[in-house]
Design a protein around this motif. Structure first.
Motif, mmCIF file in Angstrom:
data_model
loop_
_atom_site.group_PDB
_atom_site.id
_atom_site.type_symbol
_atom_site.label_atom_id
_atom_site.label_comp_id
_atom_site.label_asym_id
_atom_site.label_seq_id
_atom_site.Cartn_x
_atom_site.Cartn_y
_atom_site.Cartn_z
ATOM 1 N N ASP A 35 0.820 -1.218 0.000
ATOM 2 C CA ASP A 35 0.000 0.000 0.000
ATOM 3 C C ASP A 35 0.850 1.263 0.000
ATOM 4 O OD1 ASP A 35 1.011 -0.048 2.570
ATOM 5 O OD2 ASP A 35 -0.926 0.258 3.565
ATOM 6 N N GLY A 36 2.185 1.099 -0.031
ATOM 7 C CA GLY A 36 3.063 2.259 -0.029
ATOM 8 C C GLY A 36 3.401 2.779 1.345
ATOM 9 N N CYS A 37 2.933 2.106 2.409
ATOM 10 C CA CYS A 37 3.235 2.477 3.791
ATOM 11 C C CYS A 37 4.161 1.421 4.379
ATOM 12 C CB CYS A 37 1.967 2.570 4.636
ATOM 13 S SG CYS A 37 0.778 3.800 4.065
ATOM 14 N N ALA A 38 5.358 1.830 4.796
ATOM 15 C CA ALA A 38 6.307 0.875 5.366
ATOM 16 C C ALA A 38 5.710 0.229 6.611
ATOM 17 C CB ALA A 38 7.620 1.573 5.707
ATOM 18 N N ASP A 39 5.825 -1.093 6.713
ATOM 19 C CA ASP A 39 5.236 -1.802 7.850
ATOM 20 C C ASP A 39 5.734 -1.272 9.177
ATOM 21 O OD1 ASP A 39 3.823 -3.352 6.095
ATOM 22 O OD2 ASP A 39 5.199 -5.042 6.163
ATOM 23 N N GLY A 40 6.983 -0.850 9.233
ATOM 24 C CA GLY A 40 7.545 -0.334 10.472
ATOM 25 C C GLY A 40 7.005 1.020 10.862
ATOM 26 N N ASP A 41 6.387 1.737 9.899
ATOM 27 C CA ASP A 41 5.857 3.060 10.211
ATOM 28 C C ASP A 41 4.500 2.979 10.891
ATOM 29 O OD1 ASP A 41 8.045 4.274 9.134
ATOM 30 O OD2 ASP A 41 7.108 4.765 7.222
ATOM 31 N N LEU A 42 3.556 2.252 10.259
ATOM 32 C CA LEU A 42 2.221 2.162 10.821
ATOM 33 C C LEU A 42 1.938 0.768 11.365
ATOM 34 C CD1 LEU A 42 0.196 4.317 8.282
ATOM 35 C CD2 LEU A 42 1.089 4.947 10.503
ATOM 36 N N ALA A 69 2.435 10.890 11.603
ATOM 37 C CA ALA A 69 1.036 10.595 11.323
ATOM 38 C C ALA A 69 0.189 11.059 12.500
ATOM 39 C CB ALA A 69 0.830 9.102 11.081
ATOM 40 N N PHE A 70 -1.010 11.552 12.198
ATOM 41 C CA PHE A 70 -1.924 12.074 13.206
ATOM 42 C C PHE A 70 -3.211 11.249 13.173
ATOM 43 C CE2 PHE A 70 0.974 15.341 12.039
ATOM 44 C CZ PHE A 70 1.186 16.114 13.166
ATOM 45 N N PHE A 71 -3.699 10.885 14.348
ATOM 46 C CA PHE A 71 -4.884 10.048 14.481
ATOM 47 C C PHE A 71 -5.906 10.761 15.352
ATOM 48 C CE2 PHE A 71 -1.125 7.528 13.954
ATOM 49 C CZ PHE A 71 -1.468 6.544 13.050
ATOM 50 N N SER A 72 -7.165 10.655 14.996
ATOM 51 C CA SER A 72 -8.211 11.227 15.846
ATOM 52 C C SER A 72 -9.427 10.321 15.825
ATOM 53 C CB SER A 72 -8.586 12.644 15.386
ATOM 54 O OG SER A 72 -9.143 12.631 14.086
ATOM 55 N N GLY A 73 -10.223 10.417 16.885
ATOM 56 C CA GLY A 73 -11.418 9.600 16.996
ATOM 57 C C GLY A 73 -12.006 9.743 18.381
ATOM 58 N N GLU A 92 -17.525 8.795 26.414
ATOM 59 C CA GLU A 92 -16.883 8.612 25.125
ATOM 60 C C GLU A 92 -16.305 9.958 24.732
ATOM 61 O OE1 GLU A 92 -17.950 5.871 21.553
ATOM 62 O OE2 GLU A 92 -18.984 7.777 21.220
ATOM 63 N N ASP A 93 -14.977 10.098 24.839
ATOM 64 C CA ASP A 93 -14.300 11.361 24.616
ATOM 65 C C ASP A 93 -13.593 11.384 23.272
ATOM 66 O OD1 ASP A 93 -15.160 11.950 27.110
ATOM 67 O OD2 ASP A 93 -13.182 12.217 28.010
ATOM 68 N N VAL A 94 -13.233 12.586 22.846
ATOM 69 C CA VAL A 94 -12.460 12.794 21.621
ATOM 70 C C VAL A 94 -10.971 12.743 21.952
ATOM 71 C CG1 VAL A 94 -11.773 14.597 19.969
ATOM 72 C CG2 VAL A 94 -14.196 14.114 20.355
ATOM 73 N N PHE A 95 -10.170 12.142 21.070
ATOM 74 C CA PHE A 95 -8.724 12.182 21.240
ATOM 75 C C PHE A 95 -8.055 12.540 19.920
ATOM 76 C CE2 PHE A 95 -9.057 7.989 19.403
ATOM 77 C CZ PHE A 95 -7.888 7.844 18.666
ATOM 78 N N VAL A 96 -6.865 13.124 20.031
ATOM 79 C CA VAL A 96 -5.981 13.385 18.893
ATOM 80 C C VAL A 96 -4.577 13.005 19.339
ATOM 81 C CG1 VAL A 96 -5.108 15.076 17.237
ATOM 82 C CG2 VAL A 96 -7.427 15.324 18.153
ATOM 83 N N ALA A 97 -3.850 12.264 18.508
ATOM 84 C CA ALA A 97 -2.505 11.831 18.871
ATOM 85 C C ALA A 97 -1.581 11.913 17.665
ATOM 86 C CB ALA A 97 -2.528 10.400 19.419
ATOM 87 N N LYS A 98 -0.314 12.207 17.932
ATOM 88 C CA LYS A 98 0.708 12.282 16.879
ATOM 89 C C LYS A 98 1.720 11.163 17.064
ATOM 90 C CE LYS A 98 4.438 15.157 14.995
ATOM 91 N NZ LYS A 98 5.241 16.396 15.178
ATOM 92 N N ARG A 99 2.013 10.472 15.975
ATOM 93 C CA ARG A 99 2.987 9.376 15.983
ATOM 94 C C ARG A 99 4.135 9.726 15.056
ATOM 95 N NH1 ARG A 99 2.801 3.487 13.902
ATOM 96 N NH2 ARG A 99 3.963 2.369 15.499
ATOM 97 N N LEU A 100 5.371 9.542 15.516
ATOM 98 C CA LEU A 100 6.553 9.855 14.731
ATOM 99 C C LEU A 100 6.872 8.731 13.757
ATOM 100 C CD1 LEU A 100 8.768 11.322 17.602
ATOM 101 C CD2 LEU A 100 7.344 12.574 15.959
ATOM 102 N N ALA A 101 7.762 9.010 12.823
ATOM 103 C CA ALA A 101 8.095 8.021 11.798
ATOM 104 C C ALA A 101 8.735 6.768 12.373
ATOM 105 C CB ALA A 101 9.028 8.652 10.757
ATOM 106 N N TRP A 107 2.801 12.970 21.122
ATOM 107 C CA TRP A 107 1.878 13.550 22.085
ATOM 108 C C TRP A 107 0.465 13.035 21.849
ATOM 109 C CZ3 TRP A 107 -1.818 15.977 19.317
ATOM 110 C CH2 TRP A 107 -1.471 16.664 18.150
ATOM 111 N N GLY A 108 -0.371 13.234 22.838
ATOM 112 C CA GLY A 108 -1.783 12.880 22.725
ATOM 113 C C GLY A 108 -2.610 13.775 23.625
#
Length: 208
Positions: A35-42, A69-73, A92-101, A107-108
């Protein structure tokens, strides 16, 4: 025009991480699903990137600079990011988190209501309406800050500040949700939260 921005051998049109890690090669050992995303990244299929109790729903993923990469939900319970205290939710709260390469969390943040109900109005089943919130859209700016949009109902606490999202009964629609827009700094701190409403339901959604 370069049709393979990250030089992984997967053309941008088919690359789910076209602006992610650069100068690597996609093959069965590094990118099992091509899919073009390195397995080690995600690595969603190989590793649990969000250790949690309760439930977690990831609704949006956006990519930033240098393979971040940034995730929210939304989530209920706790989310453990390895950054000290977990993110905690009583509903049920909202979250946003950042993941490095490199796969570590940078942070979250989260926001939500400490109340399980938002008002003294019963729904059609005779129970109280729950306080609720969700994120419906997310955008990452060039400076690494994040904008999210969505809806809220009841009193929510964002970065230590309380905001009231009034729950007004609507004919044949239950209770109104208010819309909101919020900004998180590149360092992972709540910058501001702005609520808006009308006489009908409000939800502002969309990415980009």
């Amino acid at each position: 025009e370069d049709d393979d921005d990250d030089d992984d051998g997967i053309g941008d049109a088919s690359d789910s991480c076209a602006t992610g890690r650069v100068n690597w090669s996609s093959d069965p050992s590094t990118d099992h699903d091509a899919d073009g995303c390195a397995d080690g990244d995600l690595g969603w299929s190989e590793q649990s990137v969000l250790s949690h109790t309760g439930e977690v729903h990831i609704d949006h993923v956006e990519y930033g600079s240098e393979g971040s990469a940034f995730f929210s939900g939304t989530f209920a319970g706790e989310i453990f990011l390895g950054l000290g205290e977990p993110l905690e939710s009583e509903g049920e709260d909202v979250f946003v988190a950042k993941r490095l390469a490199d796969g570590t969390w940078d942070w979250g943040v989260s926001f939500g209501s400490s109340d399980t109900i938002c008002c003294n109005t019963h729904n059609s089943n005779g129970a109280y309406w729950p306080a609720s919130q969700a994120v419906k859209g997310m955008s990452v700016a060039a400076d690494g800050s994040v904008l999210i949009t969505g809806y809220c109902r009841g009193e929510v606490e964002v970065g230590g500040t309380a905001h009231d999202c009034p729950a007004i009964p609507l004919y044949n629609y239950g209770l109104r949700h208010d819309g909101y827009v919020a900004r998180i700094t590149a360092e992972g701190q709540w910058d501001w939260f702005s609520r808006f409403s009308s006489s009908n339901r409000e939800t502002w959604s969309g990415n980009g």
